[in-house]
Design an enzyme around this catalytic site. Structure first.
Site, PDB file in Angstrom:
ATOM      1  N   TYR A   1       0.924  -1.152  -0.029  1.00 18.25           N
ATOM      2  CA  TYR A   1      -0.221   0.227   0.113  1.00 18.25           C
ATOM      3  C   TYR A   1       0.684   0.884  -0.077  1.00 18.25           C
ATOM      4  O   TYR A   1       2.092   0.908   0.270  1.00 18.25           O
ATOM      5  CB  TYR A   1      -1.108  -0.409   0.727  1.00 18.25           C
ATOM      6  CG  TYR A   1      -1.033  -0.459   3.012  1.00 18.25           C
ATOM      7  CD1 TYR A   1       0.894   0.458   2.973  1.00 18.25           C
ATOM      8  CD2 TYR A   1      -1.768  -0.582   3.152  1.00 18.25           C
ATOM      9  CE1 TYR A   1       0.770   0.181   4.137  1.00 18.25           C
ATOM     10  CE2 TYR A   1      -1.241  -0.913   4.511  1.00 18.25           C
ATOM     11  CZ  TYR A   1      -0.183  -0.460   5.055  1.00 18.25           C
ATOM     12  OH  TYR A   1       0.349  -0.844   6.085  1.00 18.25           O
ATOM     13  N   GLU A   2       0.362   2.341  -0.187  1.00 13.11           N
ATOM     14  CA  GLU A   2       0.742   3.375  -0.848  1.00 13.11           C
ATOM     15  C   GLU A   2       1.649   3.353  -1.782  1.00 13.11           C
ATOM     16  O   GLU A   2       3.092   4.047  -1.270  1.00 13.11           O
ATOM     17  CB  GLU A   2       1.594   4.234   1.027  1.00 13.11           C
ATOM     18  CG  GLU A   2       0.560   5.096   1.460  1.00 13.11           C
ATOM     19  CD  GLU A   2      -0.465   4.895   1.229  1.00 13.11           C
ATOM     20  OE1 GLU A   2      -0.517   5.956   0.498  1.00 13.11           O
ATOM     21  OE2 GLU A   2      -2.032   4.869   2.156  1.00 13.11           O
ATOM     22  N   GLY A   3       1.627   2.205  -2.749  1.00 19.03           N
ATOM     23  CA  GLY A   3       3.091   2.543  -4.088  1.00 19.03           C
ATOM     24  C   GLY A   3       3.377   1.355  -3.208  1.00 19.03           C
ATOM     25  O   GLY A   3       4.201   1.850  -2.899  1.00 19.03           O
TER      26      GLY A   3
END
Length: 596
Positions: free
Chosen positions: A441-443
């Site tokens: 998550y978050e890239g």
């Protein structure tokens, strides 16, 4: 059950001895952030995380969050809501937020150890206030005055929480494909309609209101990423005076079932003509979103660090207690029926790998937080510009490397426990499951790699790398005659020179074939991470040698640095070879022949 003790000694060492936080913060005008104040934050943060959050970690994993389909309500695990109330009462929610909006105005360098403690103690719980910080940054930099008054103050105070609503069922990283729409209304609000997925803390029972920051398209928006706007969509409607009204048309449609962080509510959010307010300029939503995203990426990197440290603490304790076989060179503890497993070289390999990645990663992550303080409070324009370039460069390294190393460290900890590692009662398998999602998550790690090479190197011409290389050379030049670090100077300089050359090679190849960027990105990211950590380990040895710490502490730093340079830094050789192999080995196989 796994336990957690905040590593206050090493946190203080990194802050005050390695980074010189006391003089830095004084120079930046943080008059209230004295050594005594920061020490008090560390002590109280340790007490809260060790006694309130850590005991709830396994409870959250076992109970998870529950979802009521009829109402869309989400109930958090037992004890989570009460812990959040204590968090707010303790003033933690606004620790690093501006005083004018109800915060305490302390520097990010003082807040980052608390973040690490929270994530180590209870990662799932820490996800609930996580994105409130990103929402705060977006409102601070892009919100109108009335929006800051109406939405920012309650978030800073902890009475409300924030979310970041980007991903949709058909689009993840490629936000240019998003379909959520925003229709202008007569009162200057917008009607937001669409579905967002993977929304952390999208619904919960902690606060009376939740402020969603939502990416959507205006009716006349250009196609692709150039037509995205950002909107504030509260769970309970809020007018321009800040008064709350009726329930908004936003609802949790489901909870995702995950391999880890069960105590964190990962929601599907449905917006059905929900009232929203434009934040920033129309069709400029990505700019505001990246303000949130960069804050969140640094925060997720610290999640990897926190999990690594907790795993290491428990593996070290177990390795000292667990008796198995004798040392190959003879009994080390002849009074015992067998030697503790810490005497065995392979167990030492796993423990030292964890120690080296945790303590080096702590310096890397804390330094990034200090750059945020320089950017926001520095008076020297050139210093601020360099800090900004360096922060942009190290952010994907912090996010990707600290989380991937988190997976490695929790794996090593599980291995140290042997068969007991995958037994739930010991807690190692939970840490391993929780750590895995931090790389996603978050890239994802791949996205961080593309950001580093494609944007920070190619588009921005390596401005941040040049700052980092200059830091390395200045350190090496200043320590030419320092016997304490003499053995590390030459390999560090050689790695820095090779780093620069590899960067030039990638750039030259990319001119001829753009696919070379993607081919080199992953290995370049980790090559960069290992060289960066070599620098921080050399600096740590120098800082320890010149400090008043006990000799045992200094010796431990030096020996761990020696292990790092001998055993972990050589990983760059494999990454270098992969980079130099180019795109050919990756694209040579026809896509249709993978199953041949």
């Amino acid at each position: 059950m796994s336990s957690y003790r905040a590593p206050l000694s090493d946190m203080r060492f990194v802050l005050f001895d390695v980074l010189g936080a006391q003089s830095l913060l004084a120079r930046l005008g943080f008059e209230d952030a004295t050594r005594d104040v920061v020490d008090a934050v560390l002590e109280e943060g340790a007490r809260f995380t060790e006694t309130v959050l850590a005991p709830l970690n396994r409870i959250g994993d076992e109970a998870g969050c529950s979802y009521d389909q009829a109402s869309g309500a989400v109930t958090t695990p037992p004890g989570f809501r009460q812990a959040y109330s204590q968090y707010v009462e303790g003033g933690w929610a606004g620790l690093v937020s501006p005083v004018q909006f109800g915060g305490q105005g302390l520097p990010h360098a003082a807040g980052v150890p608390l973040k690490e403690m929270i994530d180590a103690a209870n990662l799932a719980w820490g996800n609930f206030p996580l994105l409130s910080h990103g929402a705060t940054e977006a409102l601070l930099h892009h919100g109108e005055p009335w929006q800051q008054e109406a939405f920012l103050k309650p978030i800073v105070e902890g009475r409300w929480t924030g979310t970041m609503c980007l991903t949709e069922p058909h689009c993840g990283t490629d936000l240019g494909l998003l379909k959520t729409r925003a229709v202008p209304q007569p009162d200057d609000s917008h009607a937001i309609t669409g579905t967002k997925i993977f929304i952390t803390a999208g619904e919960h029972d902690f606060t009376e209101n939740i402020v969603h920051l939502v990416l959507a398209r205006l009716p006349d928006a250009p196609a692709g990423s150039k037509g995205i706007s950002l909107f504030i969509v509260p769970k309970i409607k809020v007018d321009r005076s800040g008064a709350m009204g009726e329930r908004n048309a936003v609802r949790c449609g489901a909870l995702e079932h995950k391999m880890g962080i069960h105590g964190s509510a990962t929601c599907v959010m449905n917006f059905d003509d929900a009232q929203g307010w434009l934040i920033g300029e129309p069709n400029k939503g990505l700019m505001a979103m990246f303000t949130m995203m960069n804050t969140a990426r640094l925060a997720v990197g610290l999640q990897g660090l926190g999990l690594s440290d907790r795993a290491y603490q428990n593996a070290l304790r177990y390795a000292r207690e667990r008796l198995q076989m004798r040392s190959l060179s003879g009994a080390r503890f002849p009074d015992k029926p067998a030697d503790p497993i810490i005497v065995h070289p392979d167990v030492r390999r796993m423990l030292l790998t964890q120690k080296a990645l945790v303590e080096g990663g702590r310096a890397l992550g804390y330094h990034a937080a200090s750059l945020v303080d320089i950017i926001s409070h520095g008076e020297d324009a050139d210093e601020c510009a360099q800090a900004d370039a360096l922060l942009g460069f190290v952010t994907p390294i912090v996010k990707a490397c600290l989380t991937e190393w988190g997976v490695e460290c929790t794996y090593h900890a599980l291995q140290c426990f042997g068969g007991h590692g995958y037994i739930a009662e010991h807690g190692m398998e939970q840490l391993a499951r929780d750590a895995r999602i931090t790389t996603l998550y978050e890239g994802t790690t791949g996205i961080q790699a593309l950001d580093l090479v494609g944007r920070k190197i190619m588009q921005l011409q390596g401005a941040g790398l040049r700052v980092f290389l200059r830091m390395i050379e200045e350190f090496c030049a200043a320590n030419e005659g320092n016997a304490a670090v003499a053995e590390f100077i030459a390999p560090l300089r050689a790695s820095a020179a090779e780093w620069q050359q590899l960067t030039m090679t990638i750039g030259q190849r990319a001119v001829a074939n753009a696919e070379e960027v993607g081919a080199a990105a992953y290995d370049y990211l980790f090559y960069s991470g290992y060289v960066a950590l070599a620098y921080w380990w050399a600096r740590s040895v120098a800082a320890a040698d010149g400090s008043s710490h006990p000799q045992g502490f200094k010796d431990a730093k030096r020996e761990t640095a020696r292990f790092y340079f001998a055993r972990l830094l050589p990983r760059t050789l494999a990454h270098k070879a992969a980079i130099e192999s180019g795109v050919g080995p990756l694209l040579g196989l026809d896509a249709g022949h993978f199953d041949a």
